[in-house]
Design a protein around this motif. Structure first.
Motif, mmCIF file in Angstrom:
data_model
loop_
_atom_site.group_PDB
_atom_site.id
_atom_site.type_symbol
_atom_site.label_atom_id
_atom_site.label_comp_id
_atom_site.label_asym_id
_atom_site.label_seq_id
_atom_site.Cartn_x
_atom_site.Cartn_y
_atom_site.Cartn_z
ATOM 1 N N HIS A 180 0.832 -1.204 0.000
ATOM 2 C CA HIS A 180 0.000 0.000 0.000
ATOM 3 C C HIS A 180 0.870 1.259 0.000
ATOM 4 O O HIS A 180 0.569 2.234 -0.711
ATOM 5 N N SER A 181 1.947 1.210 0.787
ATOM 6 C CA SER A 181 2.858 2.356 0.856
ATOM 7 C C SER A 181 3.535 2.588 -0.484
ATOM 8 O O SER A 181 3.706 3.741 -0.916
ATOM 9 N N TYR A 182 3.931 1.524 -1.152
ATOM 10 C CA TYR A 182 4.571 1.644 -2.461
ATOM 11 C C TYR A 182 3.623 2.285 -3.479
ATOM 12 O O TYR A 182 4.041 3.113 -4.302
ATOM 13 N N VAL A 183 2.354 1.890 -3.433
ATOM 14 C CA VAL A 183 1.374 2.459 -4.361
ATOM 15 C C VAL A 183 1.235 3.962 -4.134
ATOM 16 O O VAL A 183 1.205 4.761 -5.084
ATOM 17 N N VAL A 184 1.181 4.370 -2.857
ATOM 18 C CA VAL A 184 1.084 5.793 -2.521
ATOM 19 C C VAL A 184 2.318 6.535 -3.020
ATOM 20 O O VAL A 184 2.210 7.638 -3.592
ATOM 21 N N MET A 185 3.504 5.959 -2.817
ATOM 22 C CA MET A 185 4.742 6.583 -3.279
ATOM 23 C C MET A 185 4.763 6.731 -4.792
ATOM 24 O O MET A 185 5.167 7.776 -5.326
ATOM 25 N N LEU A 186 4.334 5.710 -5.496
ATOM 26 C CA LEU A 186 4.314 5.753 -6.961
ATOM 27 C C LEU A 186 3.315 6.794 -7.471
ATOM 28 O O LEU A 186 3.603 7.517 -8.437
ATOM 29 N N LEU A 187 2.151 6.869 -6.822
ATOM 30 C CA LEU A 187 1.165 7.867 -7.217
ATOM 31 C C LEU A 187 1.698 9.276 -6.990
ATOM 32 O O LEU A 187 1.536 10.162 -7.841
ATOM 33 N N LEU A 188 2.342 9.469 -5.842
ATOM 34 C CA LEU A 188 2.934 10.777 -5.542
ATOM 35 C C LEU A 188 4.000 11.132 -6.569
ATOM 36 O O LEU A 188 4.053 12.269 -7.057
ATOM 37 N N SER A 189 4.846 10.169 -6.904
ATOM 38 C CA SER A 189 5.901 10.395 -7.893
ATOM 39 C C SER A 189 5.319 10.722 -9.261
ATOM 40 O O SER A 189 5.833 11.585 -9.978
ATOM 41 N N ALA A 190 4.248 10.030 -9.628
ATOM 42 C CA ALA A 190 3.630 10.247 -10.938
ATOM 43 C C ALA A 190 2.961 11.619 -11.028
ATOM 44 O O ALA A 190 2.963 12.255 -12.081
ATOM 45 N N ILE A 191 2.403 12.089 -9.901
ATOM 46 C CA ILE A 191 1.684 13.363 -9.904
ATOM 47 C C ILE A 191 2.629 14.548 -10.077
ATOM 48 O O ILE A 191 2.351 15.482 -10.829
ATOM 49 N N ILE A 192 3.776 14.520 -9.390
ATOM 50 C CA ILE A 192 4.649 15.696 -9.351
ATOM 51 C C ILE A 192 5.743 15.682 -10.400
ATOM 52 O O ILE A 192 6.505 16.646 -10.500
ATOM 53 N N THR A 193 5.849 14.636 -11.203
ATOM 54 C CA THR A 193 6.913 14.555 -12.200
ATOM 55 C C THR A 193 6.336 14.648 -13.608
ATOM 56 O O THR A 193 5.143 14.429 -13.822
ATOM 57 N N PHE A 224 11.371 4.764 -1.372
ATOM 58 C CA PHE A 224 11.432 3.310 -1.196
ATOM 59 C C PHE A 224 12.554 2.921 -0.226
ATOM 60 O O PHE A 224 12.363 2.104 0.687
ATOM 61 N N PHE A 225 13.714 3.526 -0.399
ATOM 62 C CA PHE A 225 14.867 3.233 0.456
ATOM 63 C C PHE A 225 14.588 3.609 1.906
ATOM 64 O O PHE A 225 14.892 2.844 2.830
ATOM 65 N N LEU A 226 13.994 4.776 2.127
ATOM 66 C CA LEU A 226 13.683 5.223 3.484
ATOM 67 C C LEU A 226 12.697 4.275 4.166
ATOM 68 O O LEU A 226 12.825 3.993 5.367
#
Length: 293
Positions: free
Chosen positions: A241-254, A269-271
């Protein structure tokens, strides 16, 4: 007699355990008002440090605004130049960001002056962050056992480093990517973007500070695991679930390319993985100490 002896031995073991951990009884016996008084002085010293650096930042207006705050919106900014070079190497214009400087406006007579004060205070807090963390550590340190103090040695240093690295990560990577996406986005060709100065600076500062807080995830993991609120099992359970949130955040701001998304996602991911290891170590250590008592 045997029961009394057993009780006495258990009492001695518990006493030795407390002595081994070295709890500060004087601190524990302080009243609630005395704790508040102690906290007040730590807050005052932290606030003074912030205000001193805020005054310095206020005086250095040209550097703070022209070189730091307003620079990410221009093609000359370091990150924008690196993306332009990468675009030439890869052979795609999708990686080019902020090639046209974002125009800013100020619509209220006092906006620029109030913005100057606000930015100076934020800059003062960022520069004084190690002092603030040190004062907070001094407040909670007397309540810790000697073993906990040893285990948490270097907390101020690592907290300060992670916070400042997070701010730099947000400033040099997330901020220019966000400016490029949000500043050039429009719902119709008939609508022209006129970005307010305070809106722009609010975005830059909030993104940078948020990145600094996110980079404190290992520190939060340590203390939350120490008090039993967080467990490695919980973090593993919600890992996907955390990975999905991180990927969505990355996709939105890039920009719409996989390379930029990966650049933002990998540190997050590393953190998260490091936080799981820290939580696992803390829980294992706590269980060992409880078994020894």
């Amino acid at each position: 007699m045997s029961e009394d002896t057993n009780k006495e031995e258990q009492s001695k073991k518990k006493k030795k355990g407390r002595e081994k951990k070295g709890m500060k009884t004087a601190y524990a016996e302080m009243s609630f008002l005395e704790h508040l008084e102690e906290l007040r002085w730590h807050i005052i010293r932290s606030a003074l440090a912030v205000m001193v650096f805020a005054v310095i930042a206020f005086i250095m207006k040209d550097f703070i605004f022209d070189t730091v705050i307003l620079n990410p919106r221009t093609p000359e900014f370091w990150t924008n130049r690196m993306f332009a070079r990468l675009a030439e190497i890869v052979g795609t214009d999708a990686l080019r960001i902020n090639e046209v400087p974002l125009e800013l406006i100020s619509i209220k007579i006092a906006d620029q002056f109030m913005t100057h004060i606000m930015v100076s205070i934020i800059a003062g807090f960022i520069i004084a962050a190690p002092v603030v963390f040190y004062e907070f550590w001094r407040f909670i340190k007397p309540a810790l056992y000697d073993t906990e103090k040893k285990y948490a040695s270097g907390a101020v240093f690592f907290t300060s480093v992670l916070f400042l690295v997070g701010i730099l990560f947000g400033y040099f990577l997330i901020v220019p990517l966000s400016i490029h996406f949000l500043g050039s986005y429009n719902v119709s060709g008939d609508v022209t973007n006129q970005i307010n100065l305070r809106s722009y600076i609010g975005s830059v500062t909030s993104i940078s500070l948020a990145a600094g807080v996110v980079f404190l995830l290992p520190i939060f993991s340590f203390f939350l695991s120490k008090v039993g609120i967080l467990t490695p099992q919980f973090m593993r359970t919600y890992r996907k679930h955390s990975y999905v949130v991180m990927l969505l955040l990355s996709a939105i701001i890039t920009p719409p390319d996989i390379f930029s998304q990966i650049m933002v996602f990998v540190p997050l991911f590393f953190l998260y993985e490091v936080s799981i290891l820290i939580s696992k170590r803390v829980v294992k250590k706590r269980e060992k100490e409880l078994n020894e008592i």
